[in-house]
Design a protein around this motif. Structure first.
Motif, PDB file in Angstrom:
ATOM      1  N   UNK A   1       0.822  -1.302  -0.178  1.00 30.69           N
ATOM      2  CA  UNK A   1       0.062   0.066   0.012  1.00 30.69           C
ATOM      3  C   UNK A   1       0.560   1.274  -0.043  1.00 30.69           C
ATOM      4  N   UNK A   2       1.935   1.119   0.718  1.00 30.11           N
ATOM      5  CA  UNK A   2       2.977   2.455   0.717  1.00 30.11           C
ATOM      6  C   UNK A   2       3.693   2.459  -0.447  1.00 30.11           C
ATOM      7  N   UNK A   3       3.899   1.512  -1.188  1.00 28.94           N
ATOM      8  CA  UNK A   3       4.420   1.665  -2.527  1.00 28.94           C
ATOM      9  C   UNK A   3       3.652   2.366  -3.544  1.00 28.94           C
ATOM     10  N   UNK A   4       2.371   1.998  -3.558  1.00 31.03           N
ATOM     11  CA  UNK A   4       1.331   2.686  -4.208  1.00 31.03           C
ATOM     12  C   UNK A   4       1.271   4.341  -4.120  1.00 31.03           C
ATOM     13  N   UNK A   5       1.125   4.309  -2.892  1.00 27.91           N
ATOM     14  CA  UNK A   5       1.001   5.872  -2.287  1.00 27.91           C
ATOM     15  C   UNK A   5       2.254   6.529  -2.742  1.00 27.91           C
ATOM     16  N   UNK A   6       3.352   6.027  -2.551  1.00 28.35           N
ATOM     17  CA  UNK A   6       4.615   6.784  -2.875  1.00 28.35           C
ATOM     18  C   UNK A   6       4.703   7.062  -4.286  1.00 28.35           C
ATOM     19  N   UNK A   7       4.411   5.947  -5.165  1.00 27.23           N
ATOM     20  CA  UNK A   7       4.265   6.327  -6.597  1.00 27.23           C
ATOM     21  C   UNK A   7       3.377   7.517  -6.925  1.00 27.23           C
ATOM     22  N   UNK A   8       2.072   7.186  -6.331  1.00 26.86           N
ATOM     23  CA  UNK A   8       0.959   8.391  -6.631  1.00 26.86           C
ATOM     24  C   UNK A   8       1.345   9.834  -6.192  1.00 26.86           C
ATOM     25  N   UNK A   9       2.117   9.871  -5.068  1.00 30.13           N
ATOM     26  CA  UNK A   9       2.922  11.194  -4.503  1.00 30.13           C
ATOM     27  C   UNK A   9       3.794  11.646  -5.780  1.00 30.13           C
ATOM     28  N   UNK A  10       4.738  10.706  -6.465  1.00 26.98           N
ATOM     29  CA  UNK A  10       5.615  11.323  -7.049  1.00 26.98           C
ATOM     30  C   UNK A  10       5.041  11.496  -8.372  1.00 26.98           C
TER      31      UNK A  10
END
Length: 188
Positions: free
Chosen positions: A65-74
């Motif tokens: 979940x954190x990797x998806x959020x991280x990519x979304x943030x970038x």
């Protein structure tokens, strides 16, 4: 002794084992599409770390979940790659919304209830721990809801993987030098 028992061909009545086979097929396909998306997201983050704009490496988050959020943030509106990543945001969010279903399918205990006509409802129970307390999550999923979730996930996952693939190609390709002014014609 006067009970009327209809005789139906086997093709019209699905057996419980057919329901179990269908359930396992849907479940495995959902997990496969989430895993394919997860791989593409992590691979993209890894390539972005190598090709960081300002030379700083991206520390990839450990949880899905954190990797998806991280990519979304970038790639999101406030991110450093917002302009190039906006086409990725819709399928990324759609797949991210299915992560909870993936968690249920991976970590939940399933009981399948079948109807005499072969349709089924899956009851999935999962224990999660938050702040030291166990929390029971109990979900009921109909066959139709699972089939719909699979179709949506399949579409969004394929779109996400394709768009991330193009984004990755753009990250790794060397930019061509474009002159700032047109070349002047030679004198005769």
């Amino acid at each position: 002794m006067n009970a009327v028992t209809p005789i139906l061909p086997d093709l019209l009545v699905r057996q419980p084992c057919d329901a179990l086979t269908t359930w396992h097929h849907y479940r495995s396909q959902i997990l496969e599409h989430v895993a394919t998306s997860e791989f593409a997201v992590t691979e993209t983050l890894s390539l972005m770390s190598v090709a960081a704009l300002d030379g700083s490496a991206i520390k990839i988050k450990p949880t899905l979940h954190a990797r998806f959020e991280q990519l979304f943030g970038l790639l999101g509106p406030e991110g450093p790659r917002a302009k190039k990543g906006k086409a990725i945001l819709v399928p990324l969010k759609a797949v991210q919304d299915r992560i909870e279903l993936r968690n249920l399918l991976c970590h939940g205990q399933t009981m399948l209830y079948t109807h005499s006509k072969g349709s089924w409802i899956a009851r999935i129970r999962m224990m999660t721990v938050s702040k030291g307390h166990a929390i029971l999550k109990d979900e009921l999923l109909t066959e139709e809801a699972v089939a719909e979730a699979l179709q949506d996930l399949k579409l969004q996952s394929k779109m996400l993987v394709a768009r991330l693939g193009q984004f990755q190609k753009n990250l790794t390709s060397t930019p061509s030098v474009t002159p700032s002014a047109p070349v002047a014609q030679g004198s005769r």
